[in-house]
Design a protein around this motif. Structure first.
Motif, short mmCIF file in Angstrom:
data_model
loop_
_atom_site.label_atom_id
_atom_site.label_comp_id
_atom_site.label_asym_id
_atom_site.label_seq_id
_atom_site.Cartn_x
_atom_site.Cartn_y
_atom_site.Cartn_z
N ALA A 132 0.82 -1.21 0.00
CA ALA A 132 0.00 0.00 0.00
C ALA A 132 0.86 1.26 0.00
CB ALA A 132 -0.93 0.00 1.21
N ALA A 133 2.05 1.19 0.54
CA ALA A 133 2.96 2.34 0.52
C ALA A 133 3.75 2.40 -0.78
CB ALA A 133 3.91 2.28 1.72
N ALA A 134 4.05 1.23 -1.38
CA ALA A 134 4.89 1.19 -2.58
C ALA A 134 4.13 1.59 -3.84
CB ALA A 134 5.49 -0.20 -2.75
N LEU A 135 2.86 1.19 -3.97
CA LEU A 135 2.11 1.50 -5.19
C LEU A 135 2.00 3.00 -5.45
CD1 LEU A 135 -0.68 -1.25 -5.26
CD2 LEU A 135 1.19 -0.94 -6.88
N PRO A 136 1.62 3.83 -4.47
CA PRO A 136 1.54 5.27 -4.77
C PRO A 136 2.89 5.89 -5.12
CG PRO A 136 0.32 4.78 -2.77
CD PRO A 136 1.08 3.54 -3.14
N ARG A 137 3.96 5.37 -4.51
CA ARG A 137 5.28 5.94 -4.82
C ARG A 137 5.71 5.63 -6.24
NH1 ARG A 137 9.27 6.63 0.15
NH2 ARG A 137 7.70 7.23 1.67
N THR A 138 5.27 4.51 -6.80
CA THR A 138 5.60 4.18 -8.18
C THR A 138 4.59 4.76 -9.16
OG1 THR A 138 4.37 2.11 -8.04
CG2 THR A 138 6.71 2.01 -7.52
N ARG A 139 3.51 5.37 -8.61
CA ARG A 139 2.45 5.95 -9.42
C ARG A 139 1.85 4.93 -10.38
NH1 ARG A 139 4.41 11.36 -11.88
NH2 ARG A 139 2.22 11.48 -12.38
N ARG A 140 1.61 3.71 -9.84
CA ARG A 140 1.05 2.63 -10.63
C ARG A 140 -0.08 1.96 -9.86
NH1 ARG A 140 5.74 -0.17 -14.05
NH2 ARG A 140 6.95 1.70 -14.37
#
Length: 119
Positions: A4-12
């Motif tokens: 949940a933290a990684a998806l927004p940072r990759t904008r995907r």
């Protein structure tokens, strides 16, 4: 929590193929209010606001874990989408064949609806 933290940072968003109501459809895994939500792509109006008691707790992932999760998400993303909408492709083929005078054939495995006894 890490995804949940990684998806927004990759904008995907992640894309999945799911079966709902005896029909296969595509769905997006999105992060909304710090929660991973499965969103069928054909019915976006069915998303509700999550009512999870621990949702707003301040939990920060470790920097190293988050870095590895971001790299994993980026590495799993294909260059082009492997998903196809077979139902739409078949429908478009029928629509193109009909005005051109082509034959429109029923697939051999298609079941015809049974007539009701009163007809």
């Amino acid at each position: 929590m890490l995804l949940a933290a990684a998806l927004p940072r990759t904008r995907r968003v992640a894309v999945a193929r799911v079966a709902l109501r005896r029909r296969e459809t595509l769905a997006a895994l999105r992060v909304r209010d710090r929660t991973i939500v499965l969103q069928p792509l054909l019915w976006p109006d069915r998303i509700r606001r999550p009512d999870i008691p621990f949702l707003h707790e301040d939990v920060e992932p470790h920097h190293g874990e988050l870095h590895h999760a971001v790299r994993l998400v980026q590495g799993l993303a294909p260059e082009e989408s492997p998903y196809t909408d077979d139902h739409r492709a078949a429908l478009e083929a029928v629509v193109r064949a009909k005005p051109a005078g082509g034959d429109v054939e029923r697939p051999p495995n298609a079941n015809r609806p049974k007539a009701s006894p009163g007809c």
